[in-house]
Each structure stands twice: as structure tokens, then as C-alpha cells.
Design a protein around this motif. Structure first.
Motif, PDB file in Angstrom:
ATOM      1  N   SER A 229       0.810  -1.224   0.000  1.00 43.40           N
ATOM      2  CA  SER A 229       0.000   0.000   0.000  1.00 43.40           C
ATOM      3  C   SER A 229       0.840   1.270   0.000  1.00 43.40           C
ATOM      4  CB  SER A 229      -0.912   0.006   1.230  1.00 43.40           C
ATOM      5  OG  SER A 229      -0.139  -0.014   2.421  1.00 43.40           O
ATOM      6  N   MET A 230       2.152   1.149   0.037  1.00 44.63           N
ATOM      7  CA  MET A 230       3.005   2.328   0.255  1.00 44.63           C
ATOM      8  C   MET A 230       2.835   3.400  -0.820  1.00 44.63           C
ATOM      9  SD  MET A 230       6.992   2.577   1.390  1.00 44.63           S
ATOM     10  CE  MET A 230       7.485   1.228   0.344  1.00 44.63           C
ATOM     11  N   GLU A 231       2.729   2.996  -2.084  1.00 41.92           N
ATOM     12  CA  GLU A 231       2.624   3.983  -3.167  1.00 41.92           C
ATOM     13  C   GLU A 231       1.329   4.774  -3.063  1.00 41.92           C
ATOM     14  OE1 GLU A 231       2.730   4.118  -8.070  1.00 41.92           O
ATOM     15  OE2 GLU A 231       3.471   2.352  -7.011  1.00 41.92           O
ATOM     16  N   ASP A 232       0.201   4.076  -2.882  1.00 44.57           N
ATOM     17  CA  ASP A 232      -1.091   4.750  -2.750  1.00 44.57           C
ATOM     18  C   ASP A 232      -1.126   5.608  -1.491  1.00 44.57           C
ATOM     19  OD1 ASP A 232      -3.671   5.385  -3.495  1.00 44.57           O
ATOM     20  OD2 ASP A 232      -4.573   3.689  -2.452  1.00 44.57           O
ATOM     21  N   PHE A 233      -0.539   5.097  -0.428  1.00 50.53           N
ATOM     22  CA  PHE A 233      -0.463   5.827   0.839  1.00 50.53           C
ATOM     23  C   PHE A 233       0.314   7.131   0.653  1.00 50.53           C
ATOM     24  CE2 PHE A 233       1.695   6.463   5.008  1.00 50.53           C
ATOM     25  CZ  PHE A 233       0.592   6.533   5.835  1.00 50.53           C
ATOM     26  N   ALA A 234       1.436   7.062  -0.045  1.00 48.06           N
ATOM     27  CA  ALA A 234       2.263   8.253  -0.271  1.00 48.06           C
ATOM     28  C   ALA A 234       1.519   9.306  -1.090  1.00 48.06           C
ATOM     29  CB  ALA A 234       3.558   7.851  -0.969  1.00 48.06           C
ATOM     30  N   PHE A 256      11.285 -13.169   6.415  1.00 47.59           N
ATOM     31  CA  PHE A 256      10.460 -13.496   5.246  1.00 47.59           C
ATOM     32  C   PHE A 256      11.381 -13.845   4.067  1.00 47.59           C
ATOM     33  CE2 PHE A 256       8.021 -12.423   1.424  1.00 47.59           C
ATOM     34  CZ  PHE A 256       6.852 -13.141   1.673  1.00 47.59           C
ATOM     35  N   PRO A 257      11.020 -14.860   3.265  1.00 47.94           N
ATOM     36  CA  PRO A 257      11.913 -15.288   2.172  1.00 47.94           C
ATOM     37  C   PRO A 257      11.880 -14.371   0.955  1.00 47.94           C
ATOM     38  CG  PRO A 257       9.925 -16.651   2.208  1.00 47.94           C
ATOM     39  CD  PRO A 257       9.852 -15.761   3.427  1.00 47.94           C
ATOM     40  N   PHE A 258      12.401 -13.168   1.112  1.00 48.65           N
ATOM     41  CA  PHE A 258      12.523 -12.236  -0.011  1.00 48.65           C
ATOM     42  C   PHE A 258      13.577 -12.726  -0.998  1.00 48.65           C
ATOM     43  CE2 PHE A 258      10.997  -9.146   3.241  1.00 48.65           C
ATOM     44  CZ  PHE A 258       9.953  -8.579   2.538  1.00 48.65           C
ATOM     45  N   GLN A 259      13.432 -12.259  -2.246  1.00 43.43           N
ATOM     46  CA  GLN A 259      14.516 -12.421  -3.212  1.00 43.43           C
ATOM     47  C   GLN A 259      15.634 -11.460  -2.815  1.00 43.43           C
ATOM     48  OE1 GLN A 259      14.556 -14.696  -5.783  1.00 43.43           O
ATOM     49  NE2 GLN A 259      12.644 -15.450  -4.860  1.00 43.43           N
ATOM     50  N   SER A 260      16.822 -11.734  -3.269  1.00 45.29           N
ATOM     51  CA  SER A 260      17.974 -10.896  -2.922  1.00 45.29           C
ATOM     52  C   SER A 260      17.727  -9.437  -3.305  1.00 45.29           C
ATOM     53  CB  SER A 260      19.228 -11.415  -3.636  1.00 45.29           C
ATOM     54  OG  SER A 260      20.333 -10.593  -3.353  1.00 45.29           O
ATOM     55  N   GLY A 261      17.887  -8.550  -2.340  1.00 45.85           N
ATOM     56  CA  GLY A 261      17.760  -7.117  -2.586  1.00 45.85           C
ATOM     57  C   GLY A 261      16.347  -6.569  -2.473  1.00 45.85           C
ATOM     58  N   GLU A 262      15.338  -7.450  -2.396  1.00 48.29           N
ATOM     59  CA  GLU A 262      13.949  -6.972  -2.361  1.00 48.29           C
ATOM     60  C   GLU A 262      13.663  -6.151  -1.101  1.00 48.29           C
ATOM     61  OE1 GLU A 262      10.528  -9.496  -4.574  1.00 48.29           O
ATOM     62  OE2 GLU A 262      11.545 -10.583  -2.971  1.00 48.29           O
ATOM     63  N   ARG A 263      14.048  -6.666   0.055  1.00 44.96           N
ATOM     64  CA  ARG A 263      13.727  -5.968   1.293  1.00 44.96           C
ATOM     65  C   ARG A 263      14.426  -4.618   1.372  1.00 44.96           C
ATOM     66  NH1 ARG A 263      14.882  -9.184   6.598  1.00 44.96           N
ATOM     67  NH2 ARG A 263      17.003  -8.391   6.343  1.00 44.96           N
ATOM     68  N   ALA A 264      15.686  -4.582   0.979  1.00 44.37           N
ATOM     69  CA  ALA A 264      16.419  -3.317   1.014  1.00 44.37           C
ATOM     70  C   ALA A 264      15.761  -2.283   0.102  1.00 44.37           C
ATOM     71  CB  ALA A 264      17.875  -3.542   0.606  1.00 44.37           C
ATOM     72  N   ALA A 265      15.266  -2.731  -1.062  1.00 46.46           N
ATOM     73  CA  ALA A 265      14.609  -1.815  -1.992  1.00 46.46           C
ATOM     74  C   ALA A 265      13.326  -1.253  -1.389  1.00 46.46           C
ATOM     75  CB  ALA A 265      14.315  -2.535  -3.307  1.00 46.46           C
ATOM     76  N   LEU A 266      12.550  -2.114  -0.717  1.00 47.19           N
ATOM     77  CA  LEU A 266      11.313  -1.660  -0.081  1.00 47.19           C
ATOM     78  C   LEU A 266      11.599  -0.660   1.035  1.00 47.19           C
ATOM     79  CD1 LEU A 266       9.432  -5.087   0.147  1.00 47.19           C
ATOM     80  CD2 LEU A 266       8.710  -3.109  -1.201  1.00 47.19           C
ATOM     81  N   LEU A 267      12.584  -0.969   1.860  1.00 43.41           N
ATOM     82  CA  LEU A 267      12.910  -0.073   2.968  1.00 43.41           C
ATOM     83  C   LEU A 267      13.523   1.227   2.469  1.00 43.41           C
ATOM     84  CD1 LEU A 267      14.265  -2.629   5.600  1.00 43.41           C
ATOM     85  CD2 LEU A 267      12.140  -1.315   5.709  1.00 43.41           C
ATOM     86  N   SER A 268      14.202   1.180   1.348  1.00 41.11           N
ATOM     87  CA  SER A 268      14.740   2.397   0.753  1.00 41.11           C
ATOM     88  C   SER A 268      13.606   3.321   0.294  1.00 41.11           C
ATOM     89  CB  SER A 268      15.654   2.045  -0.421  1.00 41.11           C
ATOM     90  OG  SER A 268      16.171   3.213  -1.007  1.00 41.11           O
ATOM     91  N   ARG A 269      12.564   2.727  -0.266  1.00 40.84           N
ATOM     92  CA  ARG A 269      11.395   3.525  -0.678  1.00 40.84           C
ATOM     93  C   ARG A 269      10.700   4.106   0.546  1.00 40.84           C
ATOM     94  NH1 ARG A 269       7.943  -0.588  -3.678  1.00 40.84           N
ATOM     95  NH2 ARG A 269       6.366   1.044  -3.421  1.00 40.84           N
ATOM     96  N   LEU A 270      10.610   3.328   1.605  1.00 41.62           N
ATOM     97  CA  LEU A 270      10.024   3.841   2.838  1.00 41.62           C
ATOM     98  C   LEU A 270      10.862   4.972   3.411  1.00 41.62           C
ATOM     99  CD1 LEU A 270       8.019   3.767   5.172  1.00 41.62           C
ATOM    100  CD2 LEU A 270       9.331   1.878   6.171  1.00 41.62           C
ATOM    101  N   TYR A 302      17.421   2.795   7.607  1.00 44.36           N
ATOM    102  CA  TYR A 302      16.348   3.282   6.737  1.00 44.36           C
ATOM    103  C   TYR A 302      15.156   3.906   7.464  1.00 44.36           C
ATOM    104  CZ  TYR A 302      18.536   0.606   2.919  1.00 44.36           C
ATOM    105  OH  TYR A 302      19.410   0.110   1.965  1.00 44.36           O
ATOM    106  N   VAL A 303      14.930   3.595   8.718  1.00 47.81           N
ATOM    107  CA  VAL A 303      13.691   4.030   9.379  1.00 47.81           C
ATOM    108  C   VAL A 303      13.949   4.902  10.604  1.00 47.81           C
ATOM    109  CG1 VAL A 303      11.559   3.258  10.486  1.00 47.81           C
ATOM    110  CG2 VAL A 303      12.474   1.983   8.542  1.00 47.81           C
ATOM    111  N   ILE A 304      14.675   4.383  11.561  1.00 43.14           N
ATOM    112  CA  ILE A 304      14.842   5.068  12.846  1.00 43.14           C
ATOM    113  C   ILE A 304      15.457   6.465  12.713  1.00 43.14           C
ATOM    114  CG2 ILE A 304      16.070   4.935  15.069  1.00 43.14           C
ATOM    115  CD1 ILE A 304      15.483   1.924  15.076  1.00 43.14           C
ATOM    116  N   PRO A 305      16.398   6.707  11.797  1.00 42.11           N
ATOM    117  CA  PRO A 305      16.945   8.074  11.685  1.00 42.11           C
ATOM    118  C   PRO A 305      15.911   9.118  11.279  1.00 42.11           C
ATOM    119  CG  PRO A 305      18.395   6.488  10.605  1.00 42.11           C
ATOM    120  CD  PRO A 305      17.122   5.767  10.918  1.00 42.11           C
TER     121      PRO A 305
END
Length: 491
Positions: A229-234, A256-270, A302-305
Motif C-alpha cells: 500500500s506504500m505507493e497509494d499511501f504516499a 520473510f523469504p525475499f529475493q535478494s535485494g527486495e527488502r532493502a529496496a522496499l525499505l529504501s522507498r520507505l 532506513y527508518v529510525i533516523p
């Protein structure tokens, strides 16, 4: 003679029963009477502190909350394990995720005995489906709206806020939400089920006895980890113009069994979303049960700062502190810590994160200019609530907010807005040290002023006792309700 005895009892029995009740009340233990009076005084004092500040229902505060949502299936944990004939493990072990029944038994035993909250991803879809099917037939099972974001959104709407909620929900899910909640996100046909294994204090499972009421959560959620929902939320965030932005539910990404780099990409967008929000908007991050060290490190990047407020419980606080100090994360900590221990840990987290902020502020990249100092830290435990709030920051009404958080703990766990002192007890000490350092000041618990506040360095600290519910209705969602209620009075 027998008939006459029965007639005499029928005639005089009610009178005798009334006399017994009378004498029991007249001669009841002065100690119990004193405890009852004390609880009544503490309750009325907390209510008075809560009422000092009201929410403006004419110009309702606006809060944006992300991400995710699910349906909770709540059952008695021991009853479920007995139903599927899962014997108690004689080897309590921590597992990052669950692959089979043996690991489930070991993991449940590990957290059940100390009464510590836990949440684990089940990799085995067949096992999870069997658990859900068995739970559907258990007497007393309940279904409820679940997920950190929807629970916090629901509490904030109840307390007088207008809420933008980021999550992907089914049409049935949307129908049960408050009219003061606007959903931003995709529609899904079947919501994910999270299985909540509740247990009361003193529950037994084989050789194990729980030290306090809590819950063990399992799920096989394959929607919420992707923050769909992040895109619509933004997009909706710009027009909504919130007073506060709340982020939670990121523990869905843990193991969670993400593909390589998927989680970092999501958190980068967040991270981009948080760093691009208006500086006037407060950002609160609600911690949860994280066990994977790499995601904790990602959160620190990615989040706490970009959050100036953090909320967590007595397990998550030492977990975060351990990582900040360069050690391994702490999976299981004391479920009933002393006030002094928690305050020392809070001071250290506050100090380290603000030092990291100062260091990052000297860098020249764009995101460094958007990092925020930590100005609010709220830790909720079974026995008490504690807050640190920076002097001169945007956060208001710390004393009243701490009182409200305390009262909300009882209201949620007992399942009633009206607090009954006969179903509560105080387990916080009659006095507490403000630090474990030798010679530290001790503060007595004053029934007429139960919220203790004092100044240190550049911040204020407030501590409030919790009227611990003795007839537990539900522990799951407790932290989300408590954190949300505390925030409502401070924006």
C-alpha cells in the motif's frame, strides 16, 4: 426429624447466609480494605490526570498510519496445542522461523514459561493451515481486525482522530473500520490470517507454567511484508496533511523469504517517504518482535533516523540497545524489569541515537539533512509506563499522555472501557530508583499523584503505574493500543 431439619434450613437459611455476608464485610481484612482503597485512589487520580487534556473533536487531529493489516484468529494457546496433540517440548529453543511441529513446540515453550510476547513466521504452509483449521473449531475462538497499523488506527479514531490507514484489505475488512478511517491501498480478496495463541498468568503446559499473561503469534503472511500500500499511501498523504505519521508492522519482513535485494529496496522507498515528509510532521515508529539481526540493522539505516518518536515494550528495548552497542540482539529479556533498569536503558538508547543524529547531520548528502533527533521515547511494560520527552520539542502533555497510556493498558487487556479496580492490581514497587547507579534518588508511589515526572539533562521523564488486569480478555494488540493512546494527547 429430617423433614423438620429441611424446613428449618429453608426458613432460616437465607437469614444465615445474609449474616455470613454481613460478618465477612464487617470483619474483612484491614489489609484488603486498604488495598481496595489504594487502587480506587490510584485509579481516580490517573483518570483525573487523563482528563486534564482533551482531544479537540471539532478540529480532529489527523494521523497517517502504515502499513498492512490482517485478520486475527484469537484462541487459547494451550488448548490449541493440546487439540493438535503437540506434546510439550523438553528442550525450549529460540527459532527465527517455524518449519515443523517440533520447532513450534520448542519455540512456544521458550517464550511461554517467562511469559514473553513473540511473533514468528511459519515457512510450512501445510502446518499453518492445519493450525488455522484446528483453531476454527476451538471453543471461545474470536476473530478481530489485526495488524499493528489497523489496531493503532482504530484506537486513534476512537480517541478522536481522523486517520489515513495504509494497507491492503478485503471489502469485509473495510466495512468494520471506523468512519473516521480512510484506507489507502489495494483491495485483496482473502486477507491474511494471523493466529494469536493467548495464555493467562499461571497457565500450564506440561512442566511449564507461565509467569504472566501474554501471547505467541504465528502467521504465514505473504502480502504485508511487501508494503504493497506504500505507493497509494504516499499519494494520499500529500492531500491528507497529517499532524503525525506512524509506521508499524515492519516485523512482517523479519525472516520473510525475499529475493535478494527486495527488502532493502522496499525499505529504501520507505526511507524516501519518511525523509520527504514535512519537518513539521512528527514521525513515530512502533517497534515489534524482531529476531533477524540484518533487518534490525536495516531499520537503523532506513527508518529510525527519520523518526523522532519510538514506541516499544520491555523485550524490544534491550533488543535495540544491544544492537546499538554493537552486540548481538537480545531475543529474550526479563519480562518484568524494574523501573530503574528500564530508565537506564531508555537513557542509553536516547543518548546513542541522538549522538548518531549529530554525526549524520555533519554529512553532506540529501538524506542526512532530513534525519531527525529522537525527541520522544515511550516504553510500555506490564507494570508501568515510561516516557522520555525532549524539552521544547513538539510533544505536549507528557504527564497526561503517560496516564492515558497506563489506563489504556487495563482497558484493552480487560476488554472494557470502564476500569474495575476489583479486577486489577498494582505490581509496581511502592517506590522506585530513578537509576541503578549507586545513590540514585528513590521516588515513592503517591496514590493521589501516581504519575511521577522530573527533569534530567534536556528532557523530562514520566513514569506511571499500570492497574494490571487480573481477568485477561486479550493481550494481543496491547502495545499498539497503548502507544496510540499516548500519542493522541501529545500531537
Amino acid at each position: 426429624m429430617e423433614g423438620g431439619g429441611r424446613i428449618s434450613w429453608m426458613k432460616y437459611g437465607p437469614l444465615l447466609s445474609l449474616c455470613v455476608v454481613f460478618w465477612a464485610v464487617w470483619f474483612r481484612s484491614p489489609q484488603n480494605e486498604g488495598l481496595d482503597d489504594r487502587l480506587d485512589t490510584v485509579l481516580s487520580s490517573l483518570l483525573r490526570a487523563e482528563r486534564k487534556v482533551g482531544v479537540n473533536n471539532v478540529a480532529r487531529p489527523k494521523v497517517a498510519v502504515g502499513f498492512g493489516g490482517c485478520v486475527d484468529l484469537i484462541v487459547d494457546g494451550v488448548s490449541l496445542l493440546n487439540k493438535i496433540d503437540l506434546p510439550p517440548s523438553d528442550q525450549p529453543l529460540h527459532h527465527d522461523y517455524i518449519e515443523n511441529e517440533v520447532q513450534l513446540a520448542q519455540s512456544f515453550a521458550y517464550f511461554f514459561a517467562p511469559g514473553a510476547a513473540a511473533e514468528r513466521f511459519v515457512l510450512n504452509d501445510t502446518l499453518f493451515s492445519e493450525l488455522v483449521e484446528a483453531s476454527r473449531d476451538l471453543p471461545g475462538n474470536r476473530w478481530a481486525v489485526g495488524g499493528n497499523a489497523p489496531v493503532m488506527a482504530g484506537r486513534m479514531a476512537t480517541e478522536g482522530c481522523d486517520v489515513l490507514l495504509g494497507g491492503s484489505f478485503s471489502p469485509d475488512f473495510n466495512d468494520v473500520l471506523s468512519q473516521h478511517i480512510t484506507v489507502a491501498g489495494n483491495v485483496v480478496e482473502e486477507p491474511d490470517i494471523h493466529l494469536i495463541l493467548e495464555y493467562p498468568s499461571g497457565a500450564t503446559w506440561g512442566q511449564y507454567t507461565s509467569r504472566r499473561a501474554n501471547r505467541y503469534i504465528v502467521h504465514s503472511d505473504d502480502h504485508n511484508p511487501y508494503l504493497a500500500s506504500m505507493e497509494d499511501f504516499a499519494e494520499k498523504l500529500e492531500d491528507f496533511r497529517p499532524d503525525l505519521l506512524v509506521v508499524g508492522g515492519l516485523q512482517m519482513m523479519d525472516n520473510f523469504p525475499f529475493q535478494s535485494g527486495e527488502r532493502a529496496a522496499l525499505l529504501s522507498r520507505l526511507s524516501d517517504l519518511l525523509s520527504s515528509s514535512s519537518p513539521r510532521i512528527g514521525v513515530h515508529f512502533e517497534m515489534a518482535s524482531f529476531v533477524e539481526e540484518s533487518i534490525m540493522e536495516d531499520l537503523l539505516d532506513y527508518v529510525i533516523p527519520y523518526a523522532d518518536s519510538l514506541g516499544m515494550n520491555e523485550q524490544e528495548l534491550p533488543n535495540l540497545l544491544s544492537l546499538l552497542k554493537g552486540s548481538n540482539i537480545t531475543v529474550l529479556s526479563d519480562p518484568n524489569p524494574r523501573v530503574a533498569t528500564v530508565l537506564d536503558q531508555m537513557r542509553e538508547v536516547y543518548r546513542i541515537l541522538n549522538q548518531r543524529h549529530k554525526d549524520a547531520s555533519t554529512e553532506s548528502d540529501t538524506n542526512s539533512a532530513r534525519v531527525k533527533p529522537l525527541t520522544r521515547l515511550h516504553v510500555h511494560t506490564l507494570a508501568f509506563q515510561a516516557m522520555i520527552v525532549t524539552h521544547g520539542s513538539q510533544w505536549k502533555n507528557t504527564m497526561s499522555a503517560t496516564a492515558k497510556a497506563s489506563l489504556t493498558a487495563n482497558r484493552h487487556v480487560c476488554g472494557s472501557n470502564d476500569i474495575d479496580p476489583s479486577k486489577a492490581r498494582l505490581i509496581m514497587d511502592d517506590s522506585f530508583s530513578v537509576s541503578r547507579r549507586e545513590g540514585s534518588q528513590r521516588i515513592p508511589l503517591q496514590e493521589t499523584r501516581p504519575v511521577s515526572c522530573w527533569d534530567e539533562d534536556n528532557y523530562e521523564i514520566c513514569v506511571a503505574p499500570v492497574l494490571v488486569c487480573t481477568e485477561v480478555y486479550q493481550t494481543a494488540g496491547g502495545g499498539d493500543n497503548i502507544s496510540a493512546a499516548g500519542l493522541v494527547l501529545q500531537i
